[in-house]
Scaffold this motif. Structure first.
Motif, PDB file in Angstrom:
ATOM      1  N   GLU A 160      -4.544   3.727   8.819  1.00  0.00           N
ATOM      2  CA  GLU A 160      -4.596   2.861   7.649  1.00  0.00           C
ATOM      3  C   GLU A 160      -4.249   1.411   8.039  1.00  0.00           C
ATOM      4  N   ALA A 161      -4.917   0.458   7.377  1.00  0.00           N
ATOM      5  CA  ALA A 161      -4.588  -0.952   7.647  1.00  0.00           C
ATOM      6  C   ALA A 161      -3.220  -1.283   7.051  1.00  0.00           C
TER       7      ALA A 161
ATOM      8  N   ARG B 196       0.327  -4.347   7.192  1.00  0.00           N
ATOM      9  CA  ARG B 196       0.933  -5.528   7.793  1.00  0.00           C
ATOM     10  C   ARG B 196       2.438  -5.313   7.871  1.00  0.00           C
TER      11      ARG B 196
ATOM     12  N   THR C 123      -3.017  -8.570   9.038  1.00  0.00           N
ATOM     13  CA  THR C 123      -3.413  -7.198   8.749  1.00  0.00           C
ATOM     14  C   THR C 123      -3.760  -6.509  10.069  1.00  0.00           C
TER      15      THR C 123
ATOM     16  N   GLU D 176      -4.700  -2.822  12.223  1.00  0.00           N
ATOM     17  CA  GLU D 176      -5.446  -1.592  11.975  1.00  0.00           C
ATOM     18  C   GLU D 176      -5.567  -0.814  13.273  1.00  0.00           C
TER      19      GLU D 176
ATOM     20  N   ARG E  62      -9.617  -5.995   1.251  1.00  0.00           N
ATOM     21  CA  ARG E  62      -9.592  -7.120   2.185  1.00  0.00           C
ATOM     22  C   ARG E  62      -9.068  -8.353   1.485  1.00  0.00           C
TER      23      ARG E  62
END
Lengths: 78, 234
Positions: free
Chosen positions: A5-6, A8, A44, A46, A74
């Motif tokens: 999963e993306a 941060r 971000t 990934e 996004r």
């Protein structure tokens, strides 16, 4: 946070005591300010590889000051 | 929209006279009248004023204070403006923002001619730094350095450009780093003070202070705006 999963990285500034170990593990996304407190570049991220290293960085913080926040959709894609 | 006295007063006017009437007063960016509070070296302070139409900061303050050297607008973490520059500042949030100034909560703290603006800036920074929660490490460590820098300017023990560089570096390290924006606000006010009182800072460096005399009581503390401990510590 699932493995691909993306996400941060956020630093909880109130928890960070400047141990600095996170910046050793993940120096390209975490830096230390002039007093040694951590800052995230907020990008971000990934993929399983970076995800594993980020989890390691978070796990080595004695204060649990690193948060891996899932990024859905996004931001700034236009 | 903030639910404060100004909002409630405006809402009553809009209900009574209609939106078109309300928009016919004030500026494009900020329709309606503005409520401001004059504090500090003004007879009868605090004075709450309703400002209608484009009015300069100089004319607002001079109406109540015949002689003054500067004003801090927008609260303690606001911007310093000297009396000369105030002729070119319209009291209106929109146009002040365009000039890099802030009207913020509408506080205009007036500094009389007998007070040292650098000393007062240093005391304000001290007070704000003393109010920090101390939760985030960089603020806990960095903000006292900002206070020390401003104090050293007031003492004349540091060159102005050096102090400004130090504050800019602190701003770079602290801005947006913590959970709240207190460090950002304190550094903005401190930098605005050093910029506005640059001539005074150079005079202090040469061992002089432009303030004409010694004021009878601490600025703003007389109105209970700064804490009692600070008055006692003076």
């Amino acid at each position: 946070l699932t493995s691909d999963e993306a996400f941060r990285i956020e630093v909880d500034a109130a928890r960070c005591d400047g141990w600095g170990m996170c910046a050793v593990v993940l120096g390209e996304h975490l830096s230390l300010d002039e007093w040694g407190f951590a800052r995230s570049d907020g990008r971000t991220l990934e993929g399983g590889r970076i995800g594993r290293r980020a989890r390691r960085a978070a796990a080595c913080c004695p204060n649990q000051a690193l948060l891996l926040v899932p990024v859905t959709g996004r931001v700034g894609a236009e | 929209v903030v639910a404060n006295a100004e909002t409630v007063a405006h809402a009553a006017l809009v209900v009574r006279h209609g939106a078109a009437w309300f928009r016919s007063i004030g500026s494009e960016s900020t329709p309606g009248s503005a409520l401001v509070t004059l504090q500090g070296d003004v007879d009868g302070a605090p004075i709450v004023l309703e400002i209608v139409g484009p009015t300069t900061l100089a004319s607002v303050v001079s109406t109540f204070a015949p002689s003054w050297q500067a004003a801090l607008t927008g609260g303690f973490a606001g911007s310093w403006i000297d009396a000369d520059a105030a002729h070119h500042v319209i009291v209106d949030p929109g146009s002040m923002r365009a000039q890099g100034l802030t009207l913020g909560c509408g506080l205009i703290a007036v500094l009389g001619p007998d007070r040292c603006p650098l000393g007062e800036t240093a005391r304000l920074v001290d007070w704000l730094v003393g109010q920090r929660a101390g939760q985030c490490g960089s603020c806990r460590t960095g903000l006292p350095l900002a206070a020390e820098t401003v104090h050293r300017v007031a003492e004349g023990s540091v060159r102005l450009s050096r102090a400004q560089g130090a504050l800019a570096r602190l701003e770079h390290s602290l801005a947006g780093s913590g959970l709240c924006s207190l460090p950002d606000a304190v550094l903005a006010m401190a930098q605005s003070g050093l910029l506005t009182f640059a001539d005074e800072a150079r005079a202090h460096r040469r061992g002089r202070c432009c303030a004409a005399g010694s004021p009878r009581d601490p600025w703003l503390a007389t109105h209970g705006l700064l804490g009692r401990h600070e008055e006692e510590g003076d």
